[in-house]
Design a protein around this motif. Structure first.
Motif, PDB file in Angstrom:
ATOM      1  N   UNK A 148      -3.648  -5.138   0.839  1.00  0.00           N
ATOM      2  CA  UNK A 148      -3.639  -4.368  -0.397  1.00  0.00           C
ATOM      3  C   UNK A 148      -4.969  -4.479  -1.112  1.00  0.00           C
ATOM      4  N   UNK A 149      -5.184  -3.587  -2.067  1.00  0.00           N
ATOM      5  CA  UNK A 149      -6.438  -3.620  -2.815  1.00  0.00           C
ATOM      6  C   UNK A 149      -6.555  -4.880  -3.668  1.00  0.00           C
ATOM      7  N   UNK A 150      -5.418  -5.436  -4.091  1.00  0.00           N
ATOM      8  CA  UNK A 150      -5.465  -6.683  -4.861  1.00  0.00           C
ATOM      9  C   UNK A 150      -6.124  -7.782  -4.039  1.00  0.00           C
ATOM     10  N   UNK A 210       6.512  -0.621  -5.786  1.00  0.00           N
ATOM     11  CA  UNK A 210       6.926  -0.390  -4.397  1.00  0.00           C
ATOM     12  C   UNK A 210       6.035  -1.099  -3.391  1.00  0.00           C
ATOM     13  N   UNK A 211       4.777  -1.360  -3.784  1.00  0.00           N
ATOM     14  CA  UNK A 211       3.848  -2.008  -2.857  1.00  0.00           C
ATOM     15  C   UNK A 211       3.853  -3.533  -2.973  1.00  0.00           C
ATOM     16  N   UNK A 251     -21.184   2.285  -1.192  1.00  0.00           N
ATOM     17  CA  UNK A 251     -20.664   2.230   0.175  1.00  0.00           C
ATOM     18  C   UNK A 251     -19.145   2.313   0.153  1.00  0.00           C
ATOM     19  N   UNK A 252     -18.590   2.915   1.183  1.00  0.00           N
ATOM     20  CA  UNK A 252     -17.139   3.053   1.304  1.00  0.00           C
ATOM     21  C   UNK A 252     -16.706   2.393   2.605  1.00  0.00           C
ATOM     22  N   UNK A 253     -15.706   1.535   2.533  1.00  0.00           N
ATOM     23  CA  UNK A 253     -15.273   0.774   3.699  1.00  0.00           C
ATOM     24  C   UNK A 253     -13.755   0.849   3.821  1.00  0.00           C
ATOM     25  N   UNK A 254     -13.262   0.843   5.048  1.00  0.00           N
ATOM     26  CA  UNK A 254     -11.817   0.818   5.288  1.00  0.00           C
ATOM     27  C   UNK A 254     -11.282  -0.600   5.115  1.00  0.00           C
ATOM     28  N   UNK A 263     -13.059   1.127  -1.497  1.00  0.00           N
ATOM     29  CA  UNK A 263     -12.244   0.597  -0.403  1.00  0.00           C
ATOM     30  C   UNK A 263     -11.092   1.565  -0.151  1.00  0.00           C
ATOM     31  N   UNK A 264     -11.030   2.075   1.070  1.00  0.00           N
ATOM     32  CA  UNK A 264     -10.041   3.076   1.465  1.00  0.00           C
ATOM     33  C   UNK A 264      -8.925   2.392   2.242  1.00  0.00           C
ATOM     34  N   UNK A 265      -7.689   2.607   1.780  1.00  0.00           N
ATOM     35  CA  UNK A 265      -6.511   2.033   2.431  1.00  0.00           C
ATOM     36  C   UNK A 265      -5.645   3.170   2.962  1.00  0.00           C
ATOM     37  N   UNK A 266      -5.865   3.594   4.209  1.00  0.00           N
ATOM     38  CA  UNK A 266      -5.123   4.747   4.723  1.00  0.00           C
ATOM     39  C   UNK A 266      -3.689   4.431   5.119  1.00  0.00           C
ATOM     40  N   UNK A 267      -3.339   3.158   5.239  1.00  0.00           N
ATOM     41  CA  UNK A 267      -2.025   2.808   5.786  1.00  0.00           C
ATOM     42  C   UNK A 267      -1.009   2.445   4.707  1.00  0.00           C
ATOM     43  N   UNK A 268      -1.314   1.448   3.887  1.00  0.00           N
ATOM     44  CA  UNK A 268      -0.319   0.957   2.931  1.00  0.00           C
ATOM     45  C   UNK A 268      -0.130   1.906   1.754  1.00  0.00           C
TER      46      UNK A 268
END
Length: 402
Positions: free
Chosen positions: A345-347, A283-284, A391-394, A226-231
């Motif tokens: 978030x990834x959590x 910080x997140x 698989x990779x997902x945003x 899981x790709x998180x480009x923003x946070x």
């Protein structure tokens, strides 16, 4: 050229000096003098003799294959060459052994059987999950590639018509890599990245269909990226807690290389009386909880097997507070009650994915790091997803479709 679809089970009649004789009536009727046959994954120049095939074994063949221990009475897989017009039911097999692997464990999974193999270390970086490989000449698919081992899943039909049905821990098998995998190995990362969207089983997926693929992978016990480009600007590998195996936790530690944490729905942590850590958090805004170990464990709680068992117990709906020691070595995270609608978030993504997959709202997430210690970016993650068969997902797609 061969396909890895075995024509018949042969039997070694004798090995006398450097001459091998294999009883294989069907194959003997299809091969001419000086023709080829693939025996346990080794291409041999043969001549038919009555209902058998004879071949001269070179010292090189014995050294590079399991033929150094072949004995009279042994069963062998026999395939004759692919002819023009024949169906290509398996994958292209050349009959040139790349290495010999060792069976280290076999797990029964319903009607299927998962075989864990340890190939030579030099071969591991060339193996791709969800790509074909020939085991003793039989075309199978690599299910997982971990730090020092791979797994393949054998269906009942494969076990019944090949020698693979008789494999046991300690056995040695001939390995031949897939031709496509060889090409990928030589391709530059930019070319691999461009090819990823064309692959249905790995790489960057999107939309509803992509999210459904991710859910199927998790439900089957596989990992997803899981790709998180923003946070955070990072990518995490995620596994479902209820399906977590020791090998998967080892993979997180040795290949993914971030910090494995265990996102949980808040009601799970309340039921198990696992309190949040004091302080303001990172910080997140990640809600770290008191780390735990499984009370029934016998070791320090640090091993991959023990940590995986602790995670599975956290995902067990019948678990109680008394099942855990505090503090320990597994770090739960409290997801927000509203999940991705409340925090990106990834959590929250981990818990949302596990819930949508029909599993307990507990999972494992771990940041992907590059070999130089930097955090993997989008291009790095796409190449890793191909190598790992994930698989990779945003995160944005998860928010839109979960």
């Amino acid at each position: 050229m061969f396909t890895g679809r075995i024509g018949e089970l042969g039997a070694v009649e004798q090995i006398k000096g450097d001459v091998l004789r294999v009883r294989a009536p069907k194959s003997a009727g299809r091969v001419r003098d000086g023709g080829s046959a693939c025996v346990n994954g080794v291409r041999l120049t043969v001549r038919p003799v009555d209902d058998a095939l004879e071949a001269v074994l070179s010292a090189e063949t014995r050294r590079r294959s399991t033929f150094d221990t072949l004995a009279a009475g042994d069963a062998v897989n026999v395939e004759t060459p692919l002819q023009v017009g024949d169906p290509l039911d398996g994958h292209l097999v050349q009959g040139y052994v790349d290495a010999v692997g060792k069976v280290i464990r076999i797990d029964d999974e319903g009607g299927s059987r998962r075989v864990w193999l340890r190939p030579p270390e030099r071969l591991l970086d060339r193996l791709l999950a969800k790509s074909p490989i020939a085991l003793d000449g039989v075309s199978v698919t690599i299910a997982e590639v971990l730090r020092d081992r791979i797994s393949v899943v054998l269906l009942p039909m494969t076990r019944s018509v090949t020698t693979l049905g008789g494999l046991k821990a300690g056995d040695r098998v001939n390995l031949e890599l897939d031709l496509v995998g060889r090409l990928v190995e030589k391709a530059p990362p930019s070319a691999v990245g461009k090819a990823l969207p064309q692959l249905p089983w790995a790489g960057h997926v999107d939309g509803r269909a992509g999210v459904e693929k991710v859910l199927r992978q998790l439900a089957a016990g596989g990992g997803v990226v899981v790709w998180d480009p923003e946070t955070e600007g990072e990518g995490d590998v995620i596994f479902a807690g209820a399906r977590l195996r020791p090998e998967s936790f080892t993979f997180l530690l040795t290949k993914v290389c971030g910090f494995p944490a265990v996102p949980c729905a808040p009601e799970v942590l309340r039921r198990l009386e696992i309190a949040q850590m004091p302080g303001e958090g990172d910080r997140q805004g990640t809600a770290w909880s008191i780390p735990v170990d499984l009370a029934a464990g016998t070791g320090t709680g640090v091993s991959a097997a023990e940590r995986a068992a602790t995670v599975r117990k956290l995902a067990d709906p019948d678990a109680t507070a008394e099942d855990f020691l505090r503090p320990g070595h597994v770090f739960p995270l409290a997801a927000r009650p509203g999940l991705l609608a409340e925090r990106s978030g990834h959590t929250e993504a981990t818990v949302a994915l596990c819930t949508a997959a029909g599993l307990a709202p507990v999972g494992v997430c771990c940041e992907v790091m590059n070999p130089d210690g930097t955090m993997a970016g989008s291009a790095d993650l796409e190449v890793a997803a191909l190598r790992w068969g994930m698989p990779m997902v945003d995160l944005a797609d998860l928010k839109a479709w979960l």
